[in-house]
Scaffold this motif. Structure first.
Motif, PDB file in Angstrom:
ATOM      1  N   ALA B  40      -1.552   2.168  -3.931  1.00 33.96           N
ATOM      2  CA  ALA B  40      -2.476   3.304  -3.945  1.00 33.96           C
ATOM      3  C   ALA B  40      -3.745   2.941  -4.705  1.00 33.96           C
ATOM      4  O   ALA B  40      -4.868   3.203  -4.264  1.00 33.96           O
ATOM      5  CB  ALA B  40      -1.802   4.525  -4.577  1.00 33.96           C
ATOM      6  N   LEU B  41      -3.549   2.295  -5.855  1.00 35.30           N
ATOM      7  CA  LEU B  41      -4.674   1.876  -6.694  1.00 35.30           C
ATOM      8  C   LEU B  41      -5.582   0.921  -5.921  1.00 35.30           C
ATOM      9  O   LEU B  41      -6.809   1.039  -5.943  1.00 35.30           O
ATOM     10  CB  LEU B  41      -4.113   1.185  -7.939  1.00 35.30           C
ATOM     11  CG  LEU B  41      -4.901   1.422  -9.202  1.00 35.30           C
ATOM     12  CD1 LEU B  41      -4.741   2.870  -9.651  1.00 35.30           C
ATOM     13  CD2 LEU B  41      -4.438   0.476 -10.307  1.00 35.30           C
ATOM     14  N   LYS B  42      -4.928  -0.031  -5.230  1.00 38.29           N
ATOM     15  CA  LYS B  42      -5.665  -1.049  -4.489  1.00 38.29           C
ATOM     16  C   LYS B  42      -6.492  -0.397  -3.379  1.00 38.29           C
ATOM     17  O   LYS B  42      -7.659  -0.716  -3.182  1.00 38.29           O
ATOM     18  CB  LYS B  42      -4.658  -2.044  -3.891  1.00 38.29           C
ATOM     19  CG  LYS B  42      -5.307  -3.270  -3.246  1.00 38.29           C
ATOM     20  CD  LYS B  42      -4.241  -4.228  -2.733  1.00 38.29           C
ATOM     21  CE  LYS B  42      -4.845  -5.293  -1.827  1.00 38.29           C
ATOM     22  NZ  LYS B  42      -3.783  -6.061  -1.127  1.00 38.29           N
ATOM     23  N   ILE B  43      -5.858   0.536  -2.682  1.00 35.31           N
ATOM     24  CA  ILE B  43      -6.543   1.214  -1.577  1.00 35.31           C
ATOM     25  C   ILE B  43      -7.760   1.986  -2.095  1.00 35.31           C
ATOM     26  O   ILE B  43      -8.855   1.888  -1.547  1.00 35.31           O
ATOM     27  CB  ILE B  43      -5.558   2.168  -0.845  1.00 35.31           C
ATOM     28  CG1 ILE B  43      -4.558   1.335  -0.046  1.00 35.31           C
ATOM     29  CG2 ILE B  43      -6.302   3.149   0.059  1.00 35.31           C
ATOM     30  CD1 ILE B  43      -3.404   2.141   0.556  1.00 35.31           C
ATOM     31  N   ARG B  44      -7.561   2.699  -3.202  1.00 32.68           N
ATOM     32  CA  ARG B  44      -8.680   3.445  -3.781  1.00 32.68           C
ATOM     33  C   ARG B  44      -9.822   2.527  -4.186  1.00 32.68           C
ATOM     34  O   ARG B  44     -10.998   2.837  -4.009  1.00 32.68           O
ATOM     35  CB  ARG B  44      -8.215   4.202  -5.026  1.00 32.68           C
ATOM     36  CG  ARG B  44      -7.581   5.530  -4.723  1.00 32.68           C
ATOM     37  CD  ARG B  44      -7.221   6.247  -6.013  1.00 32.68           C
ATOM     38  NE  ARG B  44      -6.006   7.023  -5.851  1.00 32.68           N
ATOM     39  CZ  ARG B  44      -5.953   8.202  -5.223  1.00 32.68           C
ATOM     40  NH1 ARG B  44      -7.039   8.747  -4.753  1.00 32.68           N
ATOM     41  NH2 ARG B  44      -4.812   8.835  -5.095  1.00 32.68           N
ATOM     42  N   GLN B  45      -9.443   1.370  -4.759  1.00 32.89           N
ATOM     43  CA  GLN B  45     -10.463   0.442  -5.242  1.00 32.89           C
ATOM     44  C   GLN B  45     -11.272  -0.122  -4.075  1.00 32.89           C
ATOM     45  O   GLN B  45     -12.504  -0.189  -4.131  1.00 32.89           O
ATOM     46  CB  GLN B  45      -9.790  -0.676  -6.028  1.00 32.89           C
ATOM     47  CG  GLN B  45     -10.805  -1.440  -6.882  1.00 32.89           C
ATOM     48  CD  GLN B  45     -10.118  -2.493  -7.737  1.00 32.89           C
ATOM     49  OE1 GLN B  45      -8.883  -2.506  -7.858  1.00 32.89           O
ATOM     50  NE2 GLN B  45     -10.909  -3.373  -8.322  1.00 32.89           N
ATOM     51  N   ILE B  46     -10.563  -0.493  -3.019  1.00 38.06           N
ATOM     52  CA  ILE B  46     -11.268  -1.028  -1.844  1.00 38.06           C
ATOM     53  C   ILE B  46     -12.183   0.048  -1.266  1.00 38.06           C
ATOM     54  O   ILE B  46     -13.332  -0.212  -0.920  1.00 38.06           O
ATOM     55  CB  ILE B  46     -10.253  -1.530  -0.788  1.00 38.06           C
ATOM     56  CG1 ILE B  46      -9.562  -2.798  -1.320  1.00 38.06           C
ATOM     57  CG2 ILE B  46     -10.953  -1.823   0.535  1.00 38.06           C
ATOM     58  CD1 ILE B  46      -8.401  -3.271  -0.469  1.00 38.06           C
ATOM     59  N   ALA B  47     -11.669   1.273  -1.176  1.00 37.51           N
ATOM     60  CA  ALA B  47     -12.466   2.389  -0.660  1.00 37.51           C
ATOM     61  C   ALA B  47     -13.744   2.531  -1.479  1.00 37.51           C
ATOM     62  O   ALA B  47     -14.837   2.718  -0.941  1.00 37.51           O
ATOM     63  CB  ALA B  47     -11.657   3.684  -0.707  1.00 37.51           C
ATOM     64  N   ARG B  48     -13.595   2.407  -2.790  1.00 38.36           N
ATOM     65  CA  ARG B  48     -14.742   2.514  -3.679  1.00 38.36           C
ATOM     66  C   ARG B  48     -15.728   1.372  -3.436  1.00 38.36           C
ATOM     67  O   ARG B  48     -16.929   1.577  -3.315  1.00 38.36           O
ATOM     68  CB  ARG B  48     -14.268   2.517  -5.138  1.00 38.36           C
ATOM     69  CG  ARG B  48     -15.217   3.096  -6.112  1.00 38.36           C
ATOM     70  CD  ARG B  48     -14.694   4.413  -6.704  1.00 38.36           C
ATOM     71  NE  ARG B  48     -13.300   4.281  -7.131  1.00 38.36           N
ATOM     72  CZ  ARG B  48     -12.909   3.786  -8.319  1.00 38.36           C
ATOM     73  NH1 ARG B  48     -13.805   3.359  -9.190  1.00 38.36           N
ATOM     74  NH2 ARG B  48     -11.633   3.751  -8.626  1.00 38.36           N
ATOM     75  N   GLU B  49     -15.181   0.151  -3.374  1.00 39.91           N
ATOM     76  CA  GLU B  49     -16.036  -1.032  -3.195  1.00 39.91           C
ATOM     77  C   GLU B  49     -16.813  -0.966  -1.885  1.00 39.91           C
ATOM     78  O   GLU B  49     -17.957  -1.380  -1.803  1.00 39.91           O
ATOM     79  CB  GLU B  49     -15.184  -2.303  -3.223  1.00 39.91           C
ATOM     80  CG  GLU B  49     -14.766  -2.720  -4.632  1.00 39.91           C
ATOM     81  CD  GLU B  49     -13.675  -3.793  -4.616  1.00 39.91           C
ATOM     82  OE1 GLU B  49     -13.105  -4.064  -5.690  1.00 39.91           O
ATOM     83  OE2 GLU B  49     -13.400  -4.341  -3.534  1.00 39.91           O
ATOM     84  N   LEU B  50     -16.160  -0.428  -0.872  1.00 39.20           N
ATOM     85  CA  LEU B  50     -16.821  -0.345   0.436  1.00 39.20           C
ATOM     86  C   LEU B  50     -17.691   0.907   0.553  1.00 39.20           C
ATOM     87  O   LEU B  50     -18.287   1.147   1.590  1.00 39.20           O
ATOM     88  CB  LEU B  50     -15.771  -0.334   1.554  1.00 39.20           C
ATOM     89  CG  LEU B  50     -14.916  -1.606   1.726  1.00 39.20           C
ATOM     90  CD1 LEU B  50     -13.883  -1.399   2.833  1.00 39.20           C
ATOM     91  CD2 LEU B  50     -15.787  -2.808   2.063  1.00 39.20           C
ATOM     92  N   ASN B  51     -17.749   1.688  -0.525  1.00 38.47           N
ATOM     93  CA  ASN B  51     -18.523   2.941  -0.480  1.00 38.47           C
ATOM     94  C   ASN B  51     -18.022   3.875   0.602  1.00 38.47           C
ATOM     95  O   ASN B  51     -18.800   4.521   1.300  1.00 38.47           O
ATOM     96  CB  ASN B  51     -20.009   2.653  -0.208  1.00 38.47           C
ATOM     97  CG  ASN B  51     -20.757   2.427  -1.493  1.00 38.47           C
ATOM     98  OD1 ASN B  51     -20.245   2.738  -2.568  1.00 38.47           O
ATOM     99  ND2 ASN B  51     -21.943   1.879  -1.392  1.00 38.47           N
ATOM    100  N   TYR B  52     -16.723   3.969   0.726  1.00 34.18           N
ATOM    101  CA  TYR B  52     -16.144   4.836   1.761  1.00 34.18           C
ATOM    102  C   TYR B  52     -16.449   6.302   1.485  1.00 34.18           C
ATOM    103  O   TYR B  52     -16.252   6.781   0.379  1.00 34.18           O
ATOM    104  CB  TYR B  52     -14.631   4.627   1.842  1.00 34.18           C
ATOM    105  CG  TYR B  52     -13.949   5.639   2.728  1.00 34.18           C
ATOM    106  CD1 TYR B  52     -14.127   5.609   4.103  1.00 34.18           C
ATOM    107  CD2 TYR B  52     -13.136   6.628   2.180  1.00 34.18           C
ATOM    108  CE1 TYR B  52     -13.518   6.551   4.909  1.00 34.18           C
ATOM    109  CE2 TYR B  52     -12.520   7.574   2.989  1.00 34.18           C
ATOM    110  CZ  TYR B  52     -12.721   7.525   4.353  1.00 34.18           C
ATOM    111  OH  TYR B  52     -12.119   8.465   5.145  1.00 34.18           O
ATOM    112  N   GLN B  53     -16.965   7.003   2.487  1.00 32.23           N
ATOM    113  CA  GLN B  53     -17.234   8.428   2.376  1.00 32.23           C
ATOM    114  C   GLN B  53     -16.390   9.164   3.391  1.00 32.23           C
ATOM    115  O   GLN B  53     -16.637   9.069   4.586  1.00 32.23           O
ATOM    116  CB  GLN B  53     -18.707   8.721   2.671  1.00 32.23           C
ATOM    117  CG  GLN B  53     -19.650   8.265   1.596  1.00 32.23           C
ATOM    118  CD  GLN B  53     -19.395   8.981   0.279  1.00 32.23           C
ATOM    119  OE1 GLN B  53     -19.266  10.195   0.251  1.00 32.23           O
ATOM    120  NE2 GLN B  53     -19.296   8.237  -0.813  1.00 32.23           N
ATOM    121  N   PRO B  54     -15.371   9.894   2.959  1.00 33.85           N
ATOM    122  CA  PRO B  54     -14.589  10.629   3.947  1.00 33.85           C
ATOM    123  C   PRO B  54     -15.484  11.638   4.651  1.00 33.85           C
ATOM    124  O   PRO B  54     -16.355  12.234   4.030  1.00 33.85           O
ATOM    125  CB  PRO B  54     -13.533  11.344   3.104  1.00 33.85           C
ATOM    126  CG  PRO B  54     -14.105  11.395   1.731  1.00 33.85           C
ATOM    127  CD  PRO B  54     -14.976  10.194   1.583  1.00 33.85           C
TER     128      PRO B  54
END
Lengths: 345, 345
Positions: B40-54
């Motif tokens: 979960a942590l890893k997924i959140r971090q990648i989302a952050r790094e990629l600037n993911y915007q739901p």
């Protein structure tokens, strides 16, 4: 329950005016377009009756603007921030912005969540009172070219627009005021925090002692955690009083610390200022109603809030202009809690 | 500056997991889906790094939910509402909701603006502390089938979910407490307001006098306007003291009125409670730190805030369930400001 979508056209038809006029009025631009007040009123009323819902998304796609500011404060239950939120709202409303507010409760995680939520709700820009360790979020907003202004707290190592207090100067003034009134052993209760404004308050306090050649004692400076205020303030005051050089004056770096400390000072039966003089950051009714009115550093809340709105509004209009970095001065309001020391006979 | 839109797929690819898993985590449902914390942590971090915007809009269209609550309070600079906002936020966060806040500053117009802004920002539901004369907005929300709960104030003539205080009972308790402690001439300072909770406080106060066969005097009841608190409180206290039957005790219907009144009582040099006993609604540090701790009606803020969130959350899940109307009791915290009257010799 689905509703038939009402358009500007429907309103225009019913009001017997042009769609352009309706659009002007519903976008709050009737003043600029010299629409009569009566017509404006009528248009608004029809819009209301028809349950007209402007499509913010469509509007945003056209204009790139939603006329909304996201305000993130560090703790809504702290009167300083609650009052500044009110000022920001009032000021924003004057220039046609609605403010939506979130409170980070001094945690970087919650602050990041709020920034995401507000970005997805298409705010035009942010005013942010930063939580500790939220520097990363500031870089993130800069990367995304989002307009924002930091309020009350800033990160000296990150170039941003900001409107803050000169905290060093304010704490220096507090210390000098006490020293000049005859107090020598001055304590400071602050937060244990990596935030710049807190470090500046400590630096100012130490500078005051230095200027009066008073040797600083480590037990005079207490840095307490957010979650253990009460216990640590009590233990800190005990240690300051048990020192070889017991304190005769005490500075509180925030309102909340002062409330906690004053309650304990009452419990101990200490008389302010004869047993212990007090100066505090923050301002609140509690300071006025205390049996001995508390000397405090009056932060220019009105100016801070208004300036933050003005800097942001200008930034939204002229994104390419150079950054504005505003440091404001606190004013020391001297009252009985720090009156000239009477030597004990 | 346009950005390439990052999708859940991109995150899944980089994390080496399924898109379903990414979706679970980013929707805060990892607990239910038993995803490992590390993943979960890893997924959140990648989302952050990629600037993911739901895409909240897309998400909302699919699920009909944004997991956001709009909280409209009557005045953010009032510590009661600021504290309750904090409680609502904390409670909402526990069950996965983000709260966005707006302050109506006690004006119906601003409240309507905020409701519109929040509706257009697709909040799932509202918690509202109503401003005066905002009944129309409540009908509007009901017409649109929007989920909402009224907090602290409600309209008895409109059937809605609400969580409020039993204000009649609280004011009755305040009056009886003073009467039982030997005070006879009891004044009340309230707001001039059409709001039900204020009327209930006045009704409870008058009932207490009636129960003790004390004849009510018109000059004992002052109803002041929001914009003229200071002048009207002063004039009111003057009139109460100049009465043929001068007051020996005073009830304040709100915190703000109490602060204003206590300042003036200090100015007049009146001693609490010997010259004038005090009981107040609201609660604040100022009451604790006052030289004579103020007796107050402790509102169950925690319970009010938590119950409002719980009623709304339940309503969002089960819109067809019957309305919940909760009246909570205030507790009178007796302190020195209303201690038993000592007859003057």
């Amino acid at each position: 329950m689905s509703q038939k979508k009402v358009s500007i056209k429907d309103i225009a038809q019913q009001a017997g005016v042009s769609t352009a006029l309706v659009s002007y009025v519903l976008n709050g631009k009737e003043k600029e377009s010299r629409v009569g007040q009566e017509i404006a009123l009528k248009i608004r009323q029809i819009a209301r009756e028809l349950n007209y819902q402007p499509s913010y998304l469509a509007k945003s796609l056209r204009s790139g603007k939603t006329q909304t500011i996201g305000l993130i404060i560090a703790d809504i239950s702290n009167p300083f921030f609650a009052n500044i939120a009110r000022i920001v709202e009032d000021e924003a409303k004057k220039i046609g912005y609605t403010v939506i507010i979130g409170s980070s409760d001094e945690t970087a995680d919650k602050s990041r969540d709020l920034i995401d939520v507000f970005l997805n709700r298409q705010v035009d820009g942010f005013i942010i009172v930063s939580a500790e360790a939220s520097d990363e979020q500031i870089y993130y907003l800069k990367d995304k070219n989002v307009s924002f202004v930091l309020l009350d707290r800033h990160f000296p190592e990150i170039p941003t627009d900001f409107v803050s207090l000169n905290n060093y100067k304010a704490a220096l003034d507090a210390g000098l005021h006490l020293l000049e009134n005859g107090y020598k052993h001055i304590g400071l209760i602050a937060y244990k925090s990596g935030l710049f404004h807190m470090k500046e308050r400590i630096r100012g306090y130490r500078k005051a002692l230095e200027q009066h050649n008073v040797t600083f004692r480590p037990e005079w400076l207490i840095e307490v955690g957010f979650d253990t205020i009460e216990q640590e303030v009590k233990a800190g005051i005990n240690a300051m009083l048990a020192s070889d050089a017991p304190i005769d004056a005490l500075i509180f770096a925030t309102y909340r610390l002062a409330i906690s400390g004053l309650k304990y000072i009452n419990e101990l039966g200490l008389k302010v200022p004869d047993d212990l003089a007090i100066v505090s950051f923050g301002q609140a009714e509690a300071f006025d109603l205390y049996y001995c009115p508390i000397t405090y550093l009056q932060q220019p809340m009105d100016d801070l809030g208004k300036m933050a709105v003005s800097v942001l509004a200008n930034k939204l209009k002229h994104p390419q202009e150079p950054q504005k970095q505003v440091l404001m001065e606190a004013q020391l309001i001297a009252r009985d809690s720090s009156r000239r020391k009477v030597p004990k006979s």
